[in-house]
Design an enzyme around this catalytic site. Structure first.
Site, PDB file in Angstrom:
ATOM      1  N   ARG A  61      22.160  24.846  16.578  1.00 52.61           N
ATOM      2  CA  ARG A  61      21.792  23.521  17.064  1.00 52.61           C
ATOM      3  C   ARG A  61      22.353  22.498  16.081  1.00 52.61           C
ATOM      4  O   ARG A  61      22.532  22.789  14.900  1.00 52.61           O
ATOM      5  CB  ARG A  61      20.273  23.388  17.167  1.00 52.61           C
ATOM      6  CG  ARG A  61      19.630  24.401  18.119  1.00 52.61           C
ATOM      7  CD  ARG A  61      18.124  24.329  18.063  1.00 52.61           C
ATOM      8  NE  ARG A  61      17.486  25.259  18.989  1.00 52.61           N
ATOM      9  CZ  ARG A  61      17.148  26.515  18.675  1.00 52.61           C
ATOM     10  NH1 ARG A  61      17.381  26.971  17.446  1.00 52.61           N
ATOM     11  NH2 ARG A  61      16.588  27.301  19.572  1.00 52.61           N
ATOM     12  N   LYS A  86      14.577  25.770  14.990  1.00 54.24           N
ATOM     13  CA  LYS A  86      13.608  25.155  15.892  1.00 54.24           C
ATOM     14  C   LYS A  86      12.251  25.825  15.714  1.00 54.24           C
ATOM     15  O   LYS A  86      12.138  27.039  15.672  1.00 54.24           O
ATOM     16  CB  LYS A  86      14.086  25.312  17.341  1.00 54.24           C
ATOM     17  CG  LYS A  86      13.240  24.553  18.344  1.00 54.24           C
ATOM     18  CD  LYS A  86      13.860  24.645  19.731  1.00 54.24           C
ATOM     19  CE  LYS A  86      13.036  23.868  20.749  1.00 54.24           C
ATOM     20  NZ  LYS A  86      13.635  23.947  22.112  1.00 54.24           N
ATOM     21  N   HIS A 159      25.062  20.132  22.368  1.00 47.18           N
ATOM     22  CA  HIS A 159      24.313  21.284  22.870  1.00 47.18           C
ATOM     23  C   HIS A 159      25.154  22.147  23.800  1.00 47.18           C
ATOM     24  O   HIS A 159      24.907  23.354  23.910  1.00 47.18           O
ATOM     25  CB  HIS A 159      23.045  20.820  23.588  1.00 47.18           C
ATOM     26  CG  HIS A 159      21.988  21.882  23.661  1.00 47.18           C
ATOM     27  ND1 HIS A 159      21.250  22.283  22.560  1.00 47.18           N
ATOM     28  CD2 HIS A 159      21.567  22.658  24.695  1.00 47.18           C
ATOM     29  CE1 HIS A 159      20.416  23.244  22.920  1.00 47.18           C
ATOM     30  NE2 HIS A 159      20.589  23.494  24.208  1.00 47.18           N
ATOM     31  N   ARG A 162      26.625  25.240  22.249  1.00 45.93           N
ATOM     32  CA  ARG A 162      25.779  26.444  22.203  1.00 45.93           C
ATOM     33  C   ARG A 162      25.966  27.264  23.484  1.00 45.93           C
ATOM     34  O   ARG A 162      26.019  28.489  23.449  1.00 45.93           O
ATOM     35  CB  ARG A 162      24.303  26.059  22.046  1.00 45.93           C
ATOM     36  CG  ARG A 162      23.888  25.866  20.618  1.00 45.93           C
ATOM     37  CD  ARG A 162      22.507  25.285  20.472  1.00 45.93           C
ATOM     38  NE  ARG A 162      21.408  26.080  20.974  1.00 45.93           N
ATOM     39  CZ  ARG A 162      20.858  27.117  20.337  1.00 45.93           C
ATOM     40  NH1 ARG A 162      21.357  27.510  19.162  1.00 45.93           N
ATOM     41  NH2 ARG A 162      19.818  27.752  20.838  1.00 45.93           N
ATOM     42  N   HIS A 185      16.629  32.107  20.128  1.00 47.45           N
ATOM     43  CA  HIS A 185      15.720  31.936  21.262  1.00 47.45           C
ATOM     44  C   HIS A 185      14.520  32.861  21.116  1.00 47.45           C
ATOM     45  O   HIS A 185      14.672  34.041  20.786  1.00 47.45           O
ATOM     46  CB  HIS A 185      16.436  32.261  22.578  1.00 47.45           C
ATOM     47  CG  HIS A 185      17.411  31.215  23.000  1.00 47.45           C
ATOM     48  ND1 HIS A 185      18.464  31.461  23.866  1.00 47.45           N
ATOM     49  CD2 HIS A 185      17.510  29.890  22.667  1.00 47.45           C
ATOM     50  CE1 HIS A 185      19.150  30.353  24.061  1.00 47.45           C
ATOM     51  NE2 HIS A 185      18.597  29.391  23.341  1.00 47.45           N
ATOM     52  N   TYR A 194      21.336  29.873  29.783  1.00 50.16           N
ATOM     53  CA  TYR A 194      22.607  29.501  29.156  1.00 50.16           C
ATOM     54  C   TYR A 194      23.772  30.201  29.846  1.00 50.16           C
ATOM     55  O   TYR A 194      24.859  29.638  29.986  1.00 50.16           O
ATOM     56  CB  TYR A 194      22.610  29.901  27.677  1.00 50.16           C
ATOM     57  CG  TYR A 194      21.951  28.929  26.743  1.00 50.16           C
ATOM     58  CD1 TYR A 194      20.697  28.392  27.015  1.00 50.16           C
ATOM     59  CD2 TYR A 194      22.558  28.550  25.562  1.00 50.16           C
ATOM     60  CE1 TYR A 194      20.077  27.516  26.151  1.00 50.16           C
ATOM     61  CE2 TYR A 194      21.955  27.669  24.676  1.00 50.16           C
ATOM     62  CZ  TYR A 194      20.714  27.160  24.987  1.00 50.16           C
ATOM     63  OH  TYR A 194      20.098  26.289  24.127  1.00 50.16           O
TER      64      TYR A 194
END
Length: 216
Positions: A61, A86, A159, A162, A185, A194
């Site tokens: 990220r 995150k 983003h 990614r 994740h 994704y």
């Protein structure tokens, strides 16, 4: 103005992220500054290009990449230690050979500019905040500008890189569970979202091949 490019995409910019070839063109557009401005803007362009390559080659990220310091990168094992991901989660992310080469070149240039290992890899280079963390908004703007300069008619935002990272690994046969761990994740279902970023042409090719490759 909303321009629908395909009934499957249905928005001004589709969900399909840049291909690797398009991403490399964007990276070069970030780096380009012309010989006339090399002495003044060269380091800025080189830093921005290295950051874009780092995002593409690690799947980090943007805030994770901007927090990274030189000691977080293990060049011998091609990994990046993400200490504050995150949700405060920690992980190790692999880095691609192309991104590592870009990073090594930038680290050498960065050291020559006098920045230390305690400062972010992709730090501010000038002004009162030199050595501090770059702004996410600045990089978003530069990516958008470089995408237009490179002639890439896709949504070029941090983003999306990614997503490009995930799709490249998926097409290369990497297990979804491994991609999920590399991206940080907590739920593999997020990774599956994704991997839905296929273009309309790819979807049609995949479906049609099921009819033409098999026997009837």
């Amino acid at each position: 103005e909303c321009v629908k490019t395909s009934p499957l995409l249905g928005r001004k910019y589709g969900k399909t992220p840049p291909t690797l070839e398009e991403a490399y063109r964007i990276i070069e557009a970030l780096r380009y500054h012309g010989d006339k401005w090399r002495s003044k803007w060269g380091p800025l362009g080189d830093r921005n290009a290295a950051l874009a390559a780092f995002l593409l080659g690690t799947g980090l990220r943007i805030h994770e990449a901007l927090l990274a310091v030189p000691g977080d990168v293990d060049q011998a094992h091609n990994t990046v230690h993400v200490i504050r991901g995150k949700g405060g989660k920690e992980r190790f992310a692999p880095i691609s050979p192309h991104a590592l080469a870009e990073l090594q070149a930038w680290l050498e240039q960065r050291a020559a500019l006098g920045f230390t290992d305690s400062q972010p890899i992709f730090c501010v280079l000038e002004g009162s905040t030199a050595g501090g963390m770059m702004s996410q908004g600045y990089m978003r703007k530069k990516l958008h500008e470089a995408g237009r300069k490179a002639g890439v008619d896709k949504r070029v935002v941090c983003h999306q890189w990614r997503h490009a990272y995930a799709l490249h690994l998926d097409r290369s046969g990497v297990r979804t569970s491994s991609i999920s761990r590399a991206l940080g994740h907590s739920n593999i279902a997020t990774t599956s979202i994704y991997l839905q970023g296929l273009s309309a042409e790819e979807i049609l090719d995949d479906v049609l091949s099921a009819w033409t490759d098999g026997s009837e």
